[in-house]
Scaffold this motif. Structure first.
Motif, short mmCIF file in Angstrom:
data_model
loop_
_atom_site.label_atom_id
_atom_site.label_comp_id
_atom_site.label_asym_id
_atom_site.label_seq_id
_atom_site.Cartn_x
_atom_site.Cartn_y
_atom_site.Cartn_z
N VAL A 106 0.83 -1.20 0.00
CA VAL A 106 0.00 0.00 0.00
C VAL A 106 0.86 1.25 0.00
N SER A 107 2.01 1.19 0.66
CA SER A 107 2.91 2.36 0.71
C SER A 107 3.85 2.41 -0.49
N LYS A 163 7.38 2.50 3.01
CA LYS A 163 7.30 2.46 4.47
C LYS A 163 7.16 1.02 4.95
N GLU A 164 7.59 0.80 6.19
CA GLU A 164 7.33 -0.44 6.89
C GLU A 164 6.23 -0.19 7.93
N MET A 165 5.46 -1.21 8.25
CA MET A 165 4.46 -1.07 9.30
C MET A 165 5.16 -0.75 10.63
N LYS A 185 -6.12 2.11 3.15
CA LYS A 185 -6.34 3.14 2.14
C LYS A 185 -7.49 4.08 2.48
N GLU A 186 -8.54 3.54 3.12
CA GLU A 186 -9.77 4.31 3.25
C GLU A 186 -10.09 4.79 4.66
N SER A 187 -9.65 4.07 5.67
CA SER A 187 -10.10 4.37 7.04
C SER A 187 -8.99 4.61 8.03
N SER A 188 -7.78 4.20 7.73
CA SER A 188 -6.69 4.35 8.71
C SER A 188 -6.22 5.80 8.76
N GLU A 231 -0.78 8.02 6.19
CA GLU A 231 -0.70 8.79 4.95
C GLU A 231 0.35 8.13 4.06
N PHE A 232 -0.05 7.83 2.83
CA PHE A 232 0.85 7.15 1.89
C PHE A 232 1.04 8.03 0.66
N ASP A 233 2.07 8.83 0.67
CA ASP A 233 2.34 9.70 -0.47
C ASP A 233 2.79 8.86 -1.66
N GLY A 234 2.07 9.03 -2.76
CA GLY A 234 2.46 8.32 -3.98
C GLY A 234 2.22 6.85 -3.90
#
Length: 317
Positions: free
Chosen positions: A247-248, A252-254, A306-309, A312-315
């Motif tokens: 998703v990132s 990023k790592e969780m 993507k929708e509720s968390s 923030e995932f830029d790009g």
């Protein structure tokens, strides 16, 4: 059908689950999901804070589509709430340790429909029979049994329950506090091959709102005196980490505290250790495929991210 609007009491309206129910009610009612012959419900948002506090007052502006009133009160002492609002017919209720029974049982004599957010304990049948060794699971089991028995005794008066049994919250992973990385760390201490079922708080709110509206509309048999396990996905820890990376877009790592912290928390806080042993030795048992057939909008981890968390995932992809 009565022309009197039904009245719903939403416990913990400024918290995660109560707030999710309000969000879902706002969405469903704006889309016309209530019965056309039933007036739009009045919503009482229960909070322990003063109704004029900024957090409480923000509710009315956040949900303009709802006929919403903020009320102050405590379910341990519900008489003042119901004396001021005798038209309350349905309650969305969840409880928090300690003294969970004391938060729930005083409500039984006051309403005709309780939508209770509890916890899954191994699947539909097992959850009725298995309190588990986890203290707050035991408390929720006791509330469930008392609620079921009470509604059976009051069946002639059409008193009913809907029990929602969520599993571990995806929202536990959210950024903004130390809890998210610590929860991930504890999860990482489970055997690599052992999956954990997860659910979005958003979906708890969706099911809670639908149960309330169905009860007010007369119910179609799907919600009345039913217990429903809630889970959106079953994942091993490394699978969850891979979804986060995807998703990132690999950026990023969780977030995860060091492994030793997870072990330490499990050892120091006895109930947490007991709960994770339950995850490892017994585990949640929701039939996710069947639930998704009932609710296609059920979120998996990728959709939640993507929708509720709050991530923030830029790009991101």
């Amino acid at each position: 059908m009565s022309s009197t609007p039904p009245t719903f009491l939403i416990v913990g309206a400024t918290g995660q689950q109560g707030g999710a129910v309000l969000t879902a009610l706002s969405k469903l009612l704006s889309e016309g999901h209530n019965n056309a012959t039933t007036p739009r419900p009045k919503i009482l948002a229960l909070t322990r804070s003063a109704p004029d506090s900024p957090k409480a007052q923000a509710l009315t502006s956040k949900y303009p589509v709802l006929d919403l009133t903020v009320v102050q009160g405590d379910t341990k002492d519900p008489e003042p709430i119901f004396a001021a609002h005798p038209d309350i017919g349905s309650v969305f209720l969840y409880t928090m340790p300690p003294d969970e029974e004391a938060q729930a049982l005083p409500l039984l004599d006051h309403v005709h429909h309780i939508v209770l957010s509890s916890v899954d304990r191994g699947g539909d049948a097992a959850s009725w029979e298995n309190p588990t060794e986890v203290a707050h699971f035991k408390s929720k089991h006791e509330i469930e049994v008392r609620l079921r028995d009470f509604c059976t005794q009051k069946a002639s008066q059409k008193v009913k329950y809907t029990i929602l049994r969520p599993v571990a919250f995806m929202d536990n992973l959210n950024p903004g506090s130390l809890f998210g990385p610590v929860f991930a760390s504890m999860w990482s201490t489970m055997p690599a091959e052992k999956p954990l079922q997860l659910v979005s708080v958003r979906d708890i709110g969706l099911f809670g709102a639908k149960a309330l509206l169905a009860g007010a509309d007369g119910d179609d048999g799907k919600w009345s005196n039913k217990a429903i396990g809630l889970a959106g996905q079953e994942l091993r820890f490394e699978e969850a980490r891979e979804i986060f990376r995807r998703v990132s877009a690999g950026q990023k790592e969780m977030p995860q505290a060091p492994w030793i912290i997870g072990k330490g928390v499990r050892w120091v806080i006895g109930e947490v250790g007991t709960m994770f042993r339950f995850f490892e030795e017994e585990g949640y048992g929701v039939d996710i495929d069947a639930l998704r057939m009932q609710e296609p909008e059920l979120q998996d981890l990728e959709t939640w991210l993507k929708e509720s968390s709050k991530f923030e995932f830029d790009g991101a992809a």
